[in-house]
Write an enzyme that holds these catalytic residues in place. Structure first.
Site, short mmCIF file in Angstrom:
data_model
loop_
_atom_site.label_atom_id
_atom_site.label_comp_id
_atom_site.label_asym_id
_atom_site.label_seq_id
_atom_site.Cartn_x
_atom_site.Cartn_y
_atom_site.Cartn_z
CE LYS A 109 38.78 47.25 38.28
NZ LYS A 109 40.01 46.13 36.91
CG LEU A 131 49.35 41.10 47.52
CD1 LEU A 131 49.39 41.07 46.56
CD2 LEU A 131 48.91 40.97 48.84
CB THR A 182 28.24 32.44 29.53
OG1 THR A 182 28.12 32.50 30.84
CG2 THR A 182 26.04 32.63 29.23
CB VAL A 183 28.99 31.00 24.18
CG1 VAL A 183 29.40 30.98 22.46
CG2 VAL A 183 30.15 29.44 23.84
CG ASP A 225 42.57 47.22 35.44
OD1 ASP A 225 43.70 46.89 36.05
OD2 ASP A 225 41.63 47.06 35.36
#
EC number: 1.1.1.25
Length: 290
Positions: free
Chosen positions: A75, A25, A162-163, A111
């Site tokens: 990124k 977008l 996933t700890v 972000d």
């Protein structure tokens, strides 16, 4: 709201690099903003596979492109190509915005700041002294948790399937920022216990994102309380099942649209030096989501 763009020999080019990019977008959002302010800019989306990233970024600089947004899967890799990084990019370990300036490639991460600006606008939330529970341990969770930590949060709980991955993020938060942080799994009872005295719940997973809108949310109304702010970073659809659960609980729901808009607005300002027309950008996003 379709935006017609006029291009001439003096048009400044900015854009998005990722793989894939066809559903982004960002072109609609930024081109609406350029039109609103009468700026001679155009925003384009470039599908760049990983093996062509370096050539694309260096080529963009050589062509005089002003800057780029960077999305999945680039990124982290793009950091190696940057001459300078801002503090957020260094902490988070990812770049989502590049600016070509003075012969250098500058990397930024908008972000976290975009998330916090949107949250403050919609709820007047102040992170200082607060407890947050973050669902997920990927890129979005990193951006959110580091921003909360650097802005004075007291406690951050990372909940992830996933700890081990959640534990790595919690350790980084403790080491780099000094915030109280720990990891848990996605067990409902454990999350409910942590939410009892939490101020903020952020879902930084793709659960409930189009086309899987009917996927059950990770947290339900009976696990929430009415003083809780619930921010789902998913923006398509703007009203997710998690936010519906928040409404049932009397909690405050916050859509992911705001973070999308504000991270874009911050990039816009880095490239143009002009204040972004945030409401125009928001309307462009919502129009495409209707």
């Amino acid at each position: 709201m379709s935006v017609s763009v006029s291009v001439d020999a003096e048009t400044n080019v900015v854009g998005l690099i990722g793989h894939p990019v066809e559903h982004s977008l960002s072109p609609a959002m930024h081109n609406a903003a350029f039109k609103e302010l009468g700026l001679n800019y155009v925003y384009l989306a470039f599908d760049v596979p990983p093996e062509r990233l370096e050539g694309a970024v260096r080529g963009a600089a050589d062509l005089g492109i002003v800057g780029l947004n960077v999305t999945i899967p680039h990124k982290e890799a793009v950091m190696e190509l940057c001459d300078e990084l801002d503090r957020d990019a260094e902490l988070i370990g990812a770049v989502n915005t590049v600016r070509f300036s003075r012969g250098k490639i500058e990397g930024f991460n908008t972000d976290g700041e975009g998330f916090l600006r949107a949250l403050r606008e919609e709820t007047y939330f102040d992170p200082r002294g607060t407890k947050s529970v973050i669902l997920g341990a990927g890129g979005a969770a990193r951006a959110v948790s580091f921003k909360l930590a650097t802005e004075g949060a007291d406690e951050i709980v990372i909940a992830n399937r996933t700890v081990d991955r959640a534990e790595r993020l919690a350790e980084e938060l403790k080491e780099k920022v000094g915030v109280k942080a720990r990891a848990i799994g996605l067990d409902g009872d454990e999350i409910e216990r942590e939410l009892r005295d939490a101020d903020l719940l952020v879902d930084a997973t793709p659960v409930g994102m189009y086309p899987n809108e009917d996927e059950p949310p990770l947290v339900t109304a009976d696990q929430m309380h009415e003083d809780l702010i619930v921010n789902d970073l998913v923006y398509n659809p703007p009203r997710t099942r998690l936010l519906e659960e928040a409404e049932k609980a009397g909690a405050t729901p916050v859509s992911g649209v705001g973070m999308l808009v504000y991270q874009g607005a911050l990039a816009f300002e880095l490239w143009t030096g002009e204040e972004a027309p945030v409401e125009v950008m928001r309307e462009a996003v919502l129009e495409h989501l209707r």
